[in-house]
Design a protein around this motif. Sequence first.
Motif, PDB file in Angstrom:
ATOM      1  N   UNK A   1       0.846  -1.173   0.000  1.00  0.00           N
ATOM      2  CA  UNK A   1       0.000   0.000   0.000  1.00  0.00           C
ATOM      3  C   UNK A   1       0.893   1.238   0.000  1.00  0.00           C
ATOM      4  N   UNK A   2       0.603   2.146  -0.883  1.00  0.00           N
ATOM      5  CA  UNK A   2       1.387   3.366  -0.991  1.00  0.00           C
ATOM      6  C   UNK A   2       0.504   4.559  -0.643  1.00  0.00           C
ATOM      7  N   UNK A   3       0.974   5.358   0.307  1.00  0.00           N
ATOM      8  CA  UNK A   3       0.229   6.545   0.727  1.00  0.00           C
ATOM      9  C   UNK A   3       1.004   7.764   0.265  1.00  0.00           C
ATOM     10  N   UNK A   4       0.328   8.643  -0.413  1.00  0.00           N
ATOM     11  CA  UNK A   4       0.960   9.858  -0.891  1.00  0.00           C
ATOM     12  C   UNK A   4       0.235  11.047  -0.272  1.00  0.00           C
ATOM     13  N   UNK A   5       1.016  12.015   0.128  1.00  0.00           N
ATOM     14  CA  UNK A   5       0.439  13.213   0.721  1.00  0.00           C
ATOM     15  C   UNK A   5       0.700  14.370  -0.218  1.00  0.00           C
ATOM     16  N   UNK A   6      -0.353  15.023  -0.643  1.00  0.00           N
ATOM     17  CA  UNK A   6      -0.209  16.177  -1.503  1.00  0.00           C
ATOM     18  C   UNK A   6      -0.825  17.361  -0.788  1.00  0.00           C
ATOM     19  N   UNK A   7      -0.048  18.419  -0.690  1.00  0.00           N
ATOM     20  CA  UNK A   7      -0.549  19.629  -0.048  1.00  0.00           C
ATOM     21  C   UNK A   7      -0.202  20.811  -0.931  1.00  0.00           C
ATOM     22  N   UNK A   8      -1.198  21.573  -1.246  1.00  0.00           N
ATOM     23  CA  UNK A   8      -0.931  22.762  -2.069  1.00  0.00           C
ATOM     24  C   UNK A   8      -0.253  23.818  -1.199  1.00  0.00           C
ATOM     25  N   UNK A   9       0.274  24.809  -1.834  1.00  0.00           N
ATOM     26  CA  UNK A   9       0.952  25.866  -1.077  1.00  0.00           C
ATOM     27  C   UNK A   9      -0.042  26.769  -0.360  1.00  0.00           C
ATOM     28  N   UNK A  10      -1.350  26.564  -0.603  1.00  0.00           N
ATOM     29  CA  UNK A  10      -2.359  27.389   0.046  1.00  0.00           C
ATOM     30  C   UNK A  10      -2.281  27.254   1.559  1.00  0.00           C
ATOM     31  N   UNK A  11      -2.145  26.023   2.068  1.00  0.00           N
ATOM     32  CA  UNK A  11      -2.080  25.828   3.510  1.00  0.00           C
ATOM     33  C   UNK A  11      -0.823  26.447   4.100  1.00  0.00           C
ATOM     34  N   UNK A  12       0.269  26.339   3.385  1.00  0.00           N
ATOM     35  CA  UNK A  12       1.511  26.929   3.864  1.00  0.00           C
ATOM     36  C   UNK A  12       1.387  28.457   3.901  1.00  0.00           C
ATOM     37  N   UNK A  13       0.816  29.053   2.866  1.00  0.00           N
ATOM     38  CA  UNK A  13       0.616  30.495   2.837  1.00  0.00           C
ATOM     39  C   UNK A  13      -0.318  30.942   3.952  1.00  0.00           C
ATOM     40  N   UNK A  14      -1.367  30.156   4.191  1.00  0.00           N
ATOM     41  CA  UNK A  14      -2.312  30.475   5.251  1.00  0.00           C
ATOM     42  C   UNK A  14      -1.622  30.455   6.612  1.00  0.00           C
ATOM     43  N   UNK A  15      -0.781  29.470   6.833  1.00  0.00           N
ATOM     44  CA  UNK A  15      -0.056  29.363   8.097  1.00  0.00           C
ATOM     45  C   UNK A  15       0.936  30.514   8.253  1.00  0.00           C
ATOM     46  N   UNK A  16       1.623  30.873   7.198  1.00  0.00           N
ATOM     47  CA  UNK A  16       2.577  31.978   7.259  1.00  0.00           C
ATOM     48  C   UNK A  16       1.851  33.284   7.549  1.00  0.00           C
ATOM     49  N   UNK A  17       0.730  33.497   6.889  1.00  0.00           N
ATOM     50  CA  UNK A  17      -0.042  34.718   7.135  1.00  0.00           C
ATOM     51  C   UNK A  17      -0.534  34.773   8.578  1.00  0.00           C
ATOM     52  N   UNK A  18      -0.963  33.629   9.101  1.00  0.00           N
ATOM     53  CA  UNK A  18      -1.441  33.570  10.481  1.00  0.00           C
ATOM     54  C   UNK A  18      -0.323  33.988  11.446  1.00  0.00           C
ATOM     55  N   UNK A  19       0.849  33.392  11.307  1.00  0.00           N
ATOM     56  CA  UNK A  19       1.953  33.701  12.222  1.00  0.00           C
ATOM     57  C   UNK A  19       2.504  35.107  11.996  1.00  0.00           C
ATOM     58  N   UNK A  20       2.491  35.571  10.765  1.00  0.00           N
ATOM     59  CA  UNK A  20       2.931  36.926  10.497  1.00  0.00           C
ATOM     60  C   UNK A  20       1.984  37.931  11.152  1.00  0.00           C
ATOM     61  N   UNK A  21       0.693  37.689  11.035  1.00  0.00           N
ATOM     62  CA  UNK A  21      -0.287  38.563  11.677  1.00  0.00           C
ATOM     63  C   UNK A  21      -0.115  38.531  13.188  1.00  0.00           C
ATOM     64  N   UNK A  22       0.098  37.348  13.733  1.00  0.00           N
ATOM     65  CA  UNK A  22       0.310  37.194  15.167  1.00  0.00           C
ATOM     66  C   UNK A  22       1.540  37.982  15.618  1.00  0.00           C
ATOM     67  N   UNK A  23       2.637  37.848  14.898  1.00  0.00           N
ATOM     68  CA  UNK A  23       3.863  38.541  15.266  1.00  0.00           C
ATOM     69  C   UNK A  23       3.734  40.056  15.091  1.00  0.00           C
ATOM     70  N   UNK A  24       3.037  40.486  14.056  1.00  0.00           N
ATOM     71  CA  UNK A  24       2.856  41.922  13.851  1.00  0.00           C
ATOM     72  C   UNK A  24       1.969  42.538  14.930  1.00  0.00           C
ATOM     73  N   UNK A  25       1.014  41.783  15.427  1.00  0.00           N
ATOM     74  CA  UNK A  25       0.192  42.280  16.540  1.00  0.00           C
ATOM     75  C   UNK A  25       1.063  42.469  17.776  1.00  0.00           C
ATOM     76  N   UNK A  26       1.917  41.481  18.070  1.00  0.00           N
ATOM     77  CA  UNK A  26       2.821  41.604  19.213  1.00  0.00           C
ATOM     78  C   UNK A  26       3.816  42.738  18.985  1.00  0.00           C
ATOM     79  N   UNK A  27       4.336  42.868  17.771  1.00  0.00           N
ATOM     80  CA  UNK A  27       5.276  43.948  17.478  1.00  0.00           C
ATOM     81  C   UNK A  27       4.596  45.306  17.613  1.00  0.00           C
ATOM     82  N   UNK A  28       3.352  45.402  17.175  1.00  0.00           N
ATOM     83  CA  UNK A  28       2.612  46.656  17.317  1.00  0.00           C
ATOM     84  C   UNK A  28       2.413  47.000  18.786  1.00  0.00           C
TER      85      UNK A  28
END
Length: 174
Positions: A1-28
């Motif tokens: 049995x072969x399992x393949x995981x495919x993830x578009x860059x959408x989730x990665x971009x969403x995660x980066x935006x989340x942490x960037x927003x979080x850090x900018x709130x703290x920086x502000x």
Amino acid sequence: MMVTWYESSFLQDLEIRYYLKHDLIWASGTIVVVSLLVLLRLQNIFIGTCCSLGVLFSFTTSYYFHYVVMGYQKLSVLDFISLFLIVGIAADDILLLFNTYSLASTILGAGATPRQKMAWAYKDAASAMLVTTVTTMGSFYSNCFSVAWICSRLFVILLLWVCCDLFLFVHFCC
């Protein structure tokens, strides 16, 4: 049995935006708290505003060098985290110059004009700011040669940012 995981860059971009927003709130929040503490010490809104603009201009200047001169097309999340460090360095420079100016009346005498006090404070505080900035830049410079490219890029922009911060603060705020 072969399992393949495919993830578009959408989730990665969403995660980066989340942490960037979080850090900018703290920086502000950090910028607001540090600005309020500096304003309480300075008791002058004009000088506090000029110094805050100096931090903003140091970012735009270093970003220009980062993007145009060095050819990096993007800023990473780590580059925005460095905002905490620059706010602290700028607050240190502001308070150092202000306290040195306040000390000038004692050193030069009560009859000293504001221009004489500023000239003395500028000479005395600029050397102290230069020493702290050069040591900070030296630590960043040593990390610019990191094997991890993300770390080396972070320290390159930090090196530029600290250099621009000192240059603009000494010339803009003084």
